[in-house]
Design an enzyme around this catalytic site. Structure first.
Site, PDB file in Angstrom:
ATOM      1  N   GLY A 176      -3.651  -5.069   3.957  1.00  0.00           N
ATOM      2  CA  GLY A 176      -4.271  -3.773   3.911  1.00  0.00           C
ATOM      3  C   GLY A 176      -5.553  -3.969   4.859  1.00  0.00           C
ATOM      4  N   THR A 177      -6.368  -4.974   4.364  1.00  0.00           N
ATOM      5  CA  THR A 177      -7.784  -5.124   4.986  1.00  0.00           C
ATOM      6  C   THR A 177      -7.540  -5.437   6.558  1.00  0.00           C
ATOM      7  OG1 THR A 177      -8.971  -5.548   3.128  1.00  0.00           O
ATOM      8  CG2 THR A 177      -9.863  -6.490   5.234  1.00  0.00           C
ATOM      9  N   ASN A 225      -7.898   4.419  -4.135  1.00  0.00           N
ATOM     10  CA  ASN A 225      -7.656   3.253  -4.955  1.00  0.00           C
ATOM     11  C   ASN A 225      -8.445   3.009  -6.101  1.00  0.00           C
ATOM     12  OD1 ASN A 225      -9.685   2.954  -2.793  1.00  0.00           O
ATOM     13  ND2 ASN A 225     -10.021   0.730  -4.080  1.00  0.00           N
ATOM     14  N   GLN A 265      -2.056   2.062  -1.308  1.00  0.00           N
ATOM     15  CA  GLN A 265      -1.802   2.677  -2.739  1.00  0.00           C
ATOM     16  C   GLN A 265      -0.718   3.671  -2.660  1.00  0.00           C
ATOM     17  OE1 GLN A 265      -3.049   1.190  -5.372  1.00  0.00           O
ATOM     18  NE2 GLN A 265      -4.961   0.038  -4.627  1.00  0.00           N
ATOM     19  N   HIS A 303       1.305  -6.812  -1.870  1.00  0.00           N
ATOM     20  CA  HIS A 303       0.910  -7.099  -3.118  1.00  0.00           C
ATOM     21  C   HIS A 303       0.480  -6.118  -4.083  1.00  0.00           C
ATOM     22  CE1 HIS A 303      -3.439  -6.773  -2.972  1.00  0.00           C
ATOM     23  NE2 HIS A 303      -2.996  -6.808  -1.736  1.00  0.00           N
ATOM     24  N   THR A 357       1.793 -17.453  14.405  1.00  0.00           N
ATOM     25  CA  THR A 357       2.996 -17.717  13.880  1.00  0.00           C
ATOM     26  C   THR A 357       3.269 -16.700  12.654  1.00  0.00           C
ATOM     27  OG1 THR A 357       2.843 -19.912  14.534  1.00  0.00           O
ATOM     28  CG2 THR A 357       4.623 -19.430  12.804  1.00  0.00           C
ATOM     29  N   CYS A 368     -12.335  -5.358  -4.280  1.00  0.00           N
ATOM     30  CA  CYS A 368     -13.076  -5.618  -3.058  1.00  0.00           C
ATOM     31  C   CYS A 368     -14.607  -5.506  -3.241  1.00  0.00           C
ATOM     32  CB  CYS A 368     -12.548  -4.898  -1.973  1.00  0.00           C
ATOM     33  SG  CYS A 368     -10.723  -5.424  -1.401  1.00  0.00           S
TER      34      CYS A 368
END
Length: 387
Positions: free
Chosen positions: A74-75, A152, A180, A202, A238, A328
């Site tokens: 997400g970040t 969130n 979310q 995640h 990659t 965070c």
């Protein structure tokens, strides 16, 4: 300490499903070890599995496979979209809210010298002022709007459909942080007027370090990470093959089990709300987190009538893991709560976020309320009849 560990912080990170772990291990053993950019047999095999995953993800969220780009989460996704859109289209204005995730807010602040920033007003429940959005867009051209789908910290579900309609009317680009939302709710991108969105595995029982962004097919963005031609050159490097495969598998299982999982987790949240109201006087719920129609079914943010900055640590010592807010922003007070609570509420109370998953039980909820009650009352000999 209670004789089991209770994890109530799934909005930070969900435990991977056992099926996803097994799927990851199976593919890790021998199948896709070659660089997907290599032209030989094994390289083509690796590349093929990435494209098959992209196609299957696109079917679940109803978009074109070419509109999906894999990222580390997400970040990175929020950074990529905001910075690339501003650079590509020479954006002059950006509209957001002060309730967004820090990966949006801090990215905007980093580039504030290049653009004019507008923040939508919100009320004490976290509802955004969409009339203000119309007024700003009416007076300002060449604008990017960035509003999250589900908050969130307080779980509020923003009216993304309405925001999308407003953006389309005034020819503004629209990005939504859906970290979310995707994987917990069903989404049909053919029906949502969104140009860009962000997702992270995640948060929905997948692995760390993998996510994806959606970019509407007629939009071409400048490169974000310079290097090779991976992800159409927008995001070089990659590809993380095993995690991409596992992201797809987690999303597929979530989609398949959607009704069953949602029903179970809603039951846990309802039980938690009822027990909290019954056992803790003057408890409040931040935002709309106790409203099942207007908030996420797996997030609850509560405000207790005590001041205890160590509350989350005391619960942790009892084997109960919760959060003060966003992981965070663990060292600071919640910027979300600062913008919805008044000074008295902020300084004289303690707020915590509980977030549930398929791996929680009613017993987890009962034990959590039991231990929380003892801390609030500051009386460890006080027994309550909830177990």
């Amino acid at each position: 300490m209670i004789n089991k560990l209770i994890y109530l912080d799934s909005a930070s990170n969900c435990r991977m499903r056992n099926e996803v772990i097994n799927f990851y291990k199976k593919n890790l053993d021998y199948k896709y070890f070659s660089n997907p950019s290599s032209f030989h047999y094994f390289g083509r095999k690796s590349k093929s599995c990435i494209e098959i995953s992209r196609e299957k993800i696109s079917k679940i969220i109803n978009c074109n496979p070419s509109e999906i780009y894999f990222t580390s989460g997400g970040t990175e996704g929020n950074n990529l979209i905001i910075k690339s859109v501003i650079e590509t289209f020479k954006i002059k204005n950006i509209i957001s809210s002060k309730l967004e995730h820090l990966s949006v807010l801090n990215t905007i602040l980093e580039i504030k010298k290049k653009i004019k920033i507008f923040y939508l007003n919100n009320d004490n429940k976290g509802n955004l002022d969409l009339k203000q959005l119309k007024k700003i867009l009416k007076k300002n051209n060449n604008t990017l709007v960035s509003i999250m789908y589900v908050n969130n910290e307080i779980g509020n579900i923003n009216n993304i459909n309405k925001i999308g309609e407003i953006c389309k009317k005034y020819n503004a680009y629209f990005h939504s942080d859906c970290v979310q939302f995707i994987g917990h709710f069903k989404i049909n991108l053919k029906k949502i007027l969104c140009d860009f969105l962000t997702a992270s595995a995640h948060k929905f029982y997948g692995p760390f370090g993998i996510g994806f962004i959606y970019i509407k097919k007629e939009i071409n963005l400048n490169k974000f990470i310079i290097g090779g031609l991976q992800e159409k050159g927008i995001r070089a490097g990659t590809e993380n093959i095993y995690s991409i495969l596992s992201l797809y598998k987690a999303l597929e299982i979530n989609n398949k089990n959607y009704n069953k999982d949602k029903k179970k987790i809603k039951k846990l949240k309802k039980k938690c709300i009822n027990l909290l109201k019954k056992n803790i006087d003057n408890i409040k719920f931040n935002g709309l987190s106790n409203n099942f129609k207007k908030s996420s079914f797996y997030i609850l943010n509560i405000r207790l009538p005590i001041k205890d900055d160590l509350l989350h640590i005391k619960l942790d010592l009892k084997g109960i893991m919760i959060s003060k807010g966003s992981s965070c922003n663990i060292t600071n007070k919640s910027h979300v709560l600062k913008n919805i609570l008044n000074k008295k509420e902020l300084n004289n109370t303690t707020s915590i976020r509980i977030s549930y998953s398929i791996y929680n039980s009613i017993l987890d909820i009962k034990l959590f309320v039991y231990e929380l009650k003892k801390i609030v009352d500051n009386n460890y000999n006080y027994l309550i009849k909830i177990i």
